[in-house]
Write a protein that holds these residues in place. Structure first.
Motif, PDB file in Angstrom:
ATOM      1  N   LEU A   1      -7.059 -55.001  -3.127  1.00 46.64           N
ATOM      2  CA  LEU A   1      -6.487 -53.513  -3.550  1.00 46.64           C
ATOM      3  C   LEU A   1      -5.584 -53.401  -4.601  1.00 46.64           C
ATOM      4  O   LEU A   1      -5.072 -52.124  -5.033  1.00 46.64           O
ATOM      5  CB  LEU A   1      -5.785 -53.055  -2.175  1.00 46.64           C
ATOM      6  CG  LEU A   1      -6.396 -52.917  -0.836  1.00 46.64           C
ATOM      7  CD1 LEU A   1      -5.292 -52.692   0.374  1.00 46.64           C
ATOM      8  CD2 LEU A   1      -7.586 -52.172  -0.896  1.00 46.64           C
ATOM      9  N   ARG A   2      -5.844 -54.286  -5.705  1.00 51.27           N
ATOM     10  CA  ARG A   2      -4.961 -54.079  -6.744  1.00 51.27           C
ATOM     11  C   ARG A   2      -5.373 -52.985  -7.748  1.00 51.27           C
ATOM     12  O   ARG A   2      -4.246 -52.234  -8.281  1.00 51.27           O
ATOM     13  CB  ARG A   2      -4.853 -55.554  -7.692  1.00 51.27           C
ATOM     14  CG  ARG A   2      -6.297 -55.697  -8.256  1.00 51.27           C
ATOM     15  CD  ARG A   2      -6.106 -56.956  -9.107  1.00 51.27           C
ATOM     16  NE  ARG A   2      -6.211 -58.003  -8.368  1.00 51.27           N
ATOM     17  CZ  ARG A   2      -6.000 -59.415  -8.975  1.00 51.27           C
ATOM     18  NH1 ARG A   2      -5.795 -59.554 -10.022  1.00 51.27           N
ATOM     19  NH2 ARG A   2      -6.075 -60.387  -8.244  1.00 51.27           N
ATOM     20  N   PHE A   3      -6.575 -52.858  -8.011  1.00 50.94           N
ATOM     21  CA  PHE A   3      -6.883 -51.755  -8.796  1.00 50.94           C
ATOM     22  C   PHE A   3      -6.691 -50.501  -8.262  1.00 50.94           C
ATOM     23  O   PHE A   3      -6.158 -49.360  -8.714  1.00 50.94           O
ATOM     24  CB  PHE A   3      -8.460 -51.891  -9.190  1.00 50.94           C
ATOM     25  CG  PHE A   3      -8.591 -53.073 -10.143  1.00 50.94           C
ATOM     26  CD1 PHE A   3      -7.863 -53.297 -11.254  1.00 50.94           C
ATOM     27  CD2 PHE A   3      -9.110 -54.201  -9.499  1.00 50.94           C
ATOM     28  CE1 PHE A   3      -7.980 -54.443 -12.060  1.00 50.94           C
ATOM     29  CE2 PHE A   3      -9.403 -55.482 -10.218  1.00 50.94           C
ATOM     30  CZ  PHE A   3      -8.656 -55.664 -11.563  1.00 50.94           C
ATOM     31  N   LEU A   4      -7.005 -50.245  -7.050  1.00 46.44           N
ATOM     32  CA  LEU A   4      -6.813 -48.932  -6.490  1.00 46.44           C
ATOM     33  C   LEU A   4      -5.341 -48.435  -6.240  1.00 46.44           C
ATOM     34  O   LEU A   4      -4.796 -47.406  -6.616  1.00 46.44           O
ATOM     35  CB  LEU A   4      -7.279 -49.184  -4.880  1.00 46.44           C
ATOM     36  CG  LEU A   4      -7.248 -47.880  -3.845  1.00 46.44           C
ATOM     37  CD1 LEU A   4      -8.193 -46.900  -4.392  1.00 46.44           C
ATOM     38  CD2 LEU A   4      -7.685 -48.259  -2.395  1.00 46.44           C
ATOM     39  N   THR A   5      -4.521 -49.636  -6.023  1.00 44.45           N
ATOM     40  CA  THR A   5      -2.991 -49.449  -6.261  1.00 44.45           C
ATOM     41  C   THR A   5      -2.526 -49.116  -7.599  1.00 44.45           C
ATOM     42  O   THR A   5      -1.902 -48.366  -7.670  1.00 44.45           O
ATOM     43  CB  THR A   5      -2.080 -50.799  -5.517  1.00 44.45           C
ATOM     44  OG1 THR A   5      -2.881 -51.129  -4.189  1.00 44.45           O
ATOM     45  CG2 THR A   5      -0.939 -50.561  -5.508  1.00 44.45           C
ATOM     46  N   ALA A   6      -3.235 -49.924  -8.353  1.00 43.17           N
ATOM     47  CA  ALA A   6      -2.559 -49.729  -9.867  1.00 43.17           C
ATOM     48  C   ALA A   6      -2.982 -47.964 -10.317  1.00 43.17           C
ATOM     49  O   ALA A   6      -2.083 -47.560 -10.986  1.00 43.17           O
ATOM     50  CB  ALA A   6      -3.385 -50.669 -10.816  1.00 43.17           C
ATOM     51  N   ASP A   7      -4.303 -47.914  -9.738  1.00 42.76           N
ATOM     52  CA  ASP A   7      -4.742 -46.177 -10.279  1.00 42.76           C
ATOM     53  C   ASP A   7      -3.678 -45.449  -9.683  1.00 42.76           C
ATOM     54  O   ASP A   7      -2.990 -44.532 -10.155  1.00 42.76           O
ATOM     55  CB  ASP A   7      -6.068 -46.126  -9.572  1.00 42.76           C
ATOM     56  CG  ASP A   7      -7.075 -46.391 -10.448  1.00 42.76           C
ATOM     57  OD1 ASP A   7      -6.667 -46.901 -11.591  1.00 42.76           O
ATOM     58  OD2 ASP A   7      -8.390 -46.524  -9.857  1.00 42.76           O
ATOM     59  N   ALA A   8      -3.072 -45.606  -8.376  1.00 42.74           N
ATOM     60  CA  ALA A   8      -2.192 -44.697  -7.717  1.00 42.74           C
ATOM     61  C   ALA A   8      -0.698 -44.835  -8.266  1.00 42.74           C
ATOM     62  O   ALA A   8      -0.123 -43.634  -8.266  1.00 42.74           O
ATOM     63  CB  ALA A   8      -2.151 -45.145  -6.076  1.00 42.74           C
ATOM     64  N   LEU A   9      -0.574 -45.841  -8.803  1.00 38.83           N
ATOM     65  CA  LEU A   9       0.833 -46.004  -9.416  1.00 38.83           C
ATOM     66  C   LEU A   9       0.886 -45.463 -10.863  1.00 38.83           C
ATOM     67  O   LEU A   9       1.976 -44.952 -11.170  1.00 38.83           O
ATOM     68  CB  LEU A   9       1.175 -47.406  -9.728  1.00 38.83           C
ATOM     69  CG  LEU A   9       1.747 -48.325  -8.365  1.00 38.83           C
ATOM     70  CD1 LEU A   9       1.695 -49.652  -8.524  1.00 38.83           C
ATOM     71  CD2 LEU A   9       3.206 -47.720  -7.859  1.00 38.83           C
TER      72      LEU A   9
END
Lengths: 478, 478
Positions: free
Chosen positions: A61-69
């Motif tokens: 989920l790193r890219f999904l999380t990075a996008d949200a941050l």
């Protein structure tokens, strides 16, 4: 200063089909358009003493999380990436060890789940300020939620009748934790005035929690120390990311922080607060936390409702008509539809179990898939063709790749693309298209400053995602 | 010999969203894959005396109807094309006048609705043979359906206690027609043994029905005579089509054959039969006529059913999960979803009324649109793009056309295309693509013997269907 940690873990199977393993509950938009993850970050921003943010999540989920941050936090966020989910005890031990290295043993940690709703942000902030004071006096602080009803699905915290004698702040020693009581017992708890719901939020000093791990879960702590030593630190997409090794995770116990530490420790205090909390644990809880109309309906999307009462209809893309129904949950997504009675909202997880048993992908993926360079959405699949909408972030580059069995047709509908097609490199403008025959090496880049939107039509005898030969990749996938 | 006529009229609004104005109930696939129109044709084929078939329908449905007829009837079918629906009296008068020209006044007509289900085809055939004999003795024959339950939504036919004294065949003089009685009255009808449901099927000689029109509806008959005189006869797609003029239809009364003739005539007989009839008038009737599983569920599509009873789920394209529900109707289509309680199945027409009031296209069109050359399906629309799957029949040719505001990208996924693009004409094979810039004259043909399947991606600022300049068209649309 207090260091906030967001635990972004479970799949939220009772919120299928909107929540899936690859796009879980924290990232699911609510009726107001915000996600629970967004709201958690906003809550943290309200805290006057908040230091740099860390998110603990699965590496997938790193890219999904990075996008949200991205853009949502002023200070550089940090991601701790778990190869497999190992429950809250391991996650918190890893977080404490990671913070100890950066900020020392006296640093204060605030642990927050990514997927809870808190309506009263002011009450939350006040509770955190009290918790900081109590935690600085070497207590493990849990946040106790004032119960609203005799819920049988939650954990309860029993506290002493008298508050602790503290230099500063009001808190109570925790007498015991109780898991999911029956309704009668739950009602007795509420009547006693000494019980709170366990909200899964915590505050403590690094030294306090590590000492308690040493005392009550030394093996798990040792395993986490090894994992931190072996971890790979990288800097991607403007964020520090810590990648743990899968081997190191194999030895860790899969155990909750409540069970490993809180229920055993003598140093647990509770700060009680009435903060409009909901765990959004089911579609019924989702409906209860959303604004409803005069007939008690929560509608998100275009709905024609005839003789319809107390229903939740969530359908962002299609028209839904309801006729003569009540107490229903209707959740529409591009590839799956849920219709459940509100009294059976808990059983939605059985659907996910059945999907897994059938080997169906609907429990796993949405049609929109997040990639390091952006997203793709499968719009349609048919005999001999597959169509995707591809969105590439400014400056991003897909891998240099080749397919044996399919040709690809790329049509730019917004922005500008730089295309490598065999030995040619050229720019493709909006409304232009190109054709990549099977066997040709190709690459797609967005050289611009706005998102590139492309339609890709694949045609051929075999269209599986595994027909790909990657020659070079900026994200380490070749 | 008897001349069968199929009345293919109404939109079947209570079967929305599967039935729509542009793709109405007769063409909606049943659980077994066949349509009611298919089944009506099969029924006619079983009749030993059946002559050439005529279909009376709206002119907008000519290609859909022609597709459904193609290959299914040995003799050349004839289409009577109404510019607007004018109810059954006008349709039958037009049919009688048209047949009189072709076959004379003694020809026998059999009038059948396109959208009823008859399970016992043998019983139907026997009833038709009886009716032929009775009709040849100058009676207007209606078919009376043996009632199965005290339905309040049907019309009932009361007959004499004693049969008519006929040379051949058993029939009863009709005493009266009754519309939609209350439940108690309906039960009394059934108990009397002298009532049948009115199935809307008729058999008579041309001369008999025209004489009764002359007596009871002379103005309507005169208007129909004018319409037949002015009609345009064409031969398209291997079929004779009769196009009536819209002006001539304006003067016709919108009235049913029951009200205009049957309830007034002295020469009406009923042939009663128990033929497993259903008008499939609602989703409940649809469910009752479909095979169900042990829990009483009718499932058409992939369904995960948990604690689900007595439901109809129709979802050919997407997974549906149902949890803890009963007596529900769930009908899923690409652009609209219906969820209704079975007790409210009649109110589905209110959804269609509401859609009309909102100016929504969902009551009108499906995503798949039938054209003389084949079909197109809008797969996806978004900002600045629209995607269609286009299927062109062997030998068919689209119009030579040009768009001002959009470019088109054509990708062949099956078959072979002949493409005119500006001043070039070339062949495009499977997996190849071409690009038509805005302002370029272009044309698409299928020169092959199998269907051509193409993906068209339109891109541009304006993507309305009205941005089209037709220079030449084989179907008279330029």
């Amino acid at each position: 200063m207090i260091y906030p940690f967001i635990l972004s873990g479970g799949a939220g199977t009772r919120l299928w089909p909107a929540s899936r393993k690859a796009f879980p509950k924290p990232f699911m938009p609510l009726v107001d358009g915000q996600t629970l993850f967004d709201k958690t970050i906003e809550r943290i921003k309200q805290l006057p003493s908040a230091g740099p943010l860390t998110v603990i999540t699965n590496e997938s989920l790193r890219f999904l999380t990075a996008d949200a941050l991205r853009g949502s936090v002023a200070k550089q966020p940090r991601l701790l990436l778990e190869p497999t989910g190992k429950n809250t005890a391991a996650a918190i031990a890893l977080a404490a060890l990671d913070l100890q290295i950066r900020a020392g043993s006296d640093a204060l940690m605030l642990i927050l789940p990514a997927d809870h709703l808190i309506a009263e942000v002011g009450a939350f902030s006040e509770a955190v300020q009290v918790a900081e004071n109590v935690a600085n006096q070497d207590w493990l602080v849990t946040f106790g939620i004032t119960p609203q009803s005799p819920e049988t699905g939650f954990g309860y915290i029993e506290r002493d009748a008298q508050p602790l004698a503290l230099e500063e702040g009001v808190a109570y020693r925790v007498r015991k934790f109780v898991e999911k009581p029956d309704r009668e017992t739950a009602q007795a708890y509420i009547d006693s005035g000494r019980y709170s719901w366990n909200g899964g939020m915590f505050c403590f000093k690094v030294s306090t929690i590590l000492a308690e791990f040493e005392r009550h879960a030394p093996e798990l702590l040792a395993a986490c120390q090894v994992a931190v030593e072996h971890a790979n630190q990288i800097h991607v997409a403007g964020m520090d990311m810590v990648e743990f090794k899968a081997d190191d995770f194999e030895r860790m116990a899969d155990i909750s922080i409540d069970y490993a530490i809180m229920e055993r420790s003598e140093r647990v205090a509770v700060v009680a607060a009435d903060m409009g909390w909901s765990d959004i644990g089911s579609w019924t809880a989702f409906a209860d936390a959303s604004p409803s109309n005069a007939e008690g309906n929560v509608f998100d999307g275009e709905v024609i409702a005839i003789n319809t009462n107390n229903c939740l209809v969530r359908s962002p893309h299609r028209l839904v008509a309801t006729v003569g129904v009540e107490n229903l949950i209707v959740v529409d997504t591009p590839d799956a539809l849920l219709i459940a009675h509100k009294d059976h909202a808990q059983d939605v997880r059985d659907v996910v179990a059945e999907l897994k048993a059938r080997g169906h992908e609907s429990h796993l993926l949405h049609q929109t898939v997040h990639r390091p360079w952006g997203t793709y959405t499968v719009l349609e699949e048919g005999e001999r063709f597959k169509m995707k909408r591809i969105e590439v972030k400014p400056g991003a580059t897909l891998s240099l790749q080749m397919h044996h069995h399919r040709s690809e047709h790329w049509i730019v509908v917004n922005g500008m693309a730089r295309v490598t097609n065999g030995d040619k490199v050229f720019l493709l403008n909006t409304n232009e298209s190109t054709f990549i025959p099977a066997g040709h090496m190709h690459r797609l880049e967005n050289p611009g400053v706005i998102n590139l939107v492309m339609i890709e039509v694949q045609s051929g005898d075999y269209l599986g995602e595994d027909d790909i030969v990657r020659a070079q990749d900026n994200y380490g996938r070749s």
